[in-house]
Write a protein that holds these residues in place. Structure first.
Motif, short mmCIF file in Angstrom:
data_model
loop_
_atom_site.label_atom_id
_atom_site.label_comp_id
_atom_site.label_asym_id
_atom_site.label_seq_id
_atom_site.Cartn_x
_atom_site.Cartn_y
_atom_site.Cartn_z
N ASN A 205 78.32 90.78 9.76
CA ASN A 205 78.77 92.22 10.16
C ASN A 205 79.92 92.66 10.09
OD1 ASN A 205 79.44 93.61 13.08
ND2 ASN A 205 81.08 92.32 13.34
N GLY A 206 79.98 93.66 9.02
CA GLY A 206 79.75 95.06 8.58
C GLY A 206 80.46 94.86 7.11
N THR A 207 79.37 93.26 5.96
CA THR A 207 79.15 93.60 5.27
C THR A 207 78.16 92.65 4.37
OG1 THR A 207 79.59 91.48 4.77
CG2 THR A 207 81.78 93.24 4.65
N GLY B 83 85.47 101.31 4.26
CA GLY B 83 84.44 101.37 5.75
C GLY B 83 83.28 101.43 5.15
N PHE B 84 82.61 102.20 4.39
CA PHE B 84 81.02 102.01 3.58
C PHE B 84 80.95 102.09 2.38
CE2 PHE B 84 77.25 105.08 5.50
CZ PHE B 84 76.24 104.07 4.73
N GLU B 85 81.25 101.78 1.54
CA GLU B 85 81.46 102.09 0.25
C GLU B 85 80.73 99.93 -0.73
OE1 GLU B 85 84.91 102.45 -1.27
OE2 GLU B 85 86.15 100.96 -0.35
N ASP C 181 81.12 97.11 1.60
CA ASP C 181 81.69 97.07 3.34
C ASP C 181 80.13 97.92 4.45
OD1 ASP C 181 83.69 95.17 2.98
OD2 ASP C 181 85.36 97.04 2.68
N LEU C 182 80.48 98.21 5.20
CA LEU C 182 79.33 98.81 6.14
C LEU C 182 80.07 99.15 7.09
CD1 LEU C 182 76.22 96.67 5.47
CD2 LEU C 182 77.25 98.98 4.24
N PRO C 183 79.32 100.61 7.58
CA PRO C 183 79.75 101.10 9.10
C PRO C 183 79.11 100.04 10.01
CG PRO C 183 78.36 102.16 8.12
CD PRO C 183 78.14 101.60 6.76
N PRO C 184 79.53 99.99 11.76
CA PRO C 184 79.04 99.46 12.70
C PRO C 184 77.92 100.31 12.75
CG PRO C 184 80.73 100.61 13.24
CD PRO C 184 80.36 101.02 11.71
N GLU C 185 76.48 99.93 12.37
CA GLU C 185 75.55 100.57 12.55
C GLU C 185 74.32 99.88 12.13
OE1 GLU C 185 75.11 103.88 12.67
OE2 GLU C 185 76.91 104.52 12.83
N LYS D 272 72.25 107.10 7.79
CA LYS D 272 73.78 107.79 7.11
C LYS D 272 73.77 107.46 5.15
CE LYS D 272 76.91 106.77 10.93
NZ LYS D 272 77.86 106.49 11.21
#
Length: 263
Positions: A226-228, A178-180, A196-200, A254
């Motif tokens: 969204n999310g990538t 989810g965050f990497e 991949d990214l968190p919903p920020e 983050k």
């Protein structure tokens, strides 16, 4: 290459006597630096500390991979030191652009966590060595200083504990689902990296630490969905074999760090 090589290396001058379990403050143009420790070595012989860098307004210092124009902070311990190894850890940097280059660093005072060892569990010892780092305003000045202090002199000092605890608390989390970074592809002279990214909200920023013998340009964000996210970095110099890249990925407030294999 350090673009201020024409400037001689300045030895930092003694500012105040050593106190608690820390070195003296050493100062020169643009800032002051010291090493501080807190507590005693844990059961694995690791002693926590920090390289504390106070910068005057407008001055900056470097991250672990500062790019083409700098040198990362370094600590070298002497053979006479009771502790022989120091590993500097790095909080998330900022992207800095000046008339000479774009690089990764800190535009404000920062405390870099340091793990010292090996030490006898439940003890500390004399720490001797030298530190080297660069700080920049319009141009960059190399700073160098030698230090010697007793890390066990006052291991429960509250002020030292605050500095060291805050330094470690500022480190990025470990990268994970989810965050990497999820994929690295070598395409000619370019390195393509997917994340991949968190919903920020906000724009993600990627920092790469290339191993010795490899040079990369500053990673640029190519696409954000969204999310990538997709990044690209020009390969300036690289070995033919696969290497491991350390990275820090920042989004909003983050940040995570991890490693990824480059084919």
């Amino acid at each position: 290459m350090f673009y201020a090589l024409a400037i001689p290396v300045f030895a930092l001058t003694l500012a105040t006597p050593a106190g608690a379990a820390s070195s003296q403050w050493f100062e020169s143009d643009g800032g002051a630096v010291r090493i501080v420790t807190s507590g005693l070595a844990d059961e694995e012989g690791r002693l926590r500390g920090a390289l504390e860098i106070k910068l005057e307004p407008g001055w900056k210092t470097y991250w672990r991979d500062p790019g083409e124009a700098g040198v990362p902070p370094q600590i070298e311990l002497s053979p006479s030191s009771d502790i022989r190894h120091a590993e500097i850890l790095f909080p998330p940097p900022k992207r800095i652009t000046d008339p000479y280059a774009t690089w990764a660093g800190y535009p404000q005072s920062v405390a870099l966590p340091v793990v010292f060892g090996p030490a006898t569990p439940g003890a500390a010892g004399i720490i001797e060595g030298s530190m080297f780092l660069g700080i920049c305003e319009t141009i960059c000045i190399p700073f160098e200083a030698s230090f010697s202090f007793d890390a066990g002199a006052d291991p429960d000092n509250a002020a030292d504990g605050i500095v060291v605890t805050a330094a470690f608390a500022a480190l990025p989390d470990d990268a994970g689902p989810g965050f990497e970074l999820t994929r690295v592809l070598r395409q000619g002279s370019r390195l393509l990296l997917d994340a991949d990214l968190p919903p920020e909200a906000g724009e993600p920023v990627l920092f790469l630490d290339a191993p010795e013998g490899m040079r990369l340009a500053t990673p640029a964000l190519e696409e954000r969905e969204n999310g990538t996210a997709a990044f690209v970095a020009e390969i300036l110099d690289a070995p033919d074999e696969a290497v491991e890249l350390h990275y820090t990925l920042v989004l909003g407030g983050k940040a995570v760090s991890g490693t990824v294999a480059m084919p």
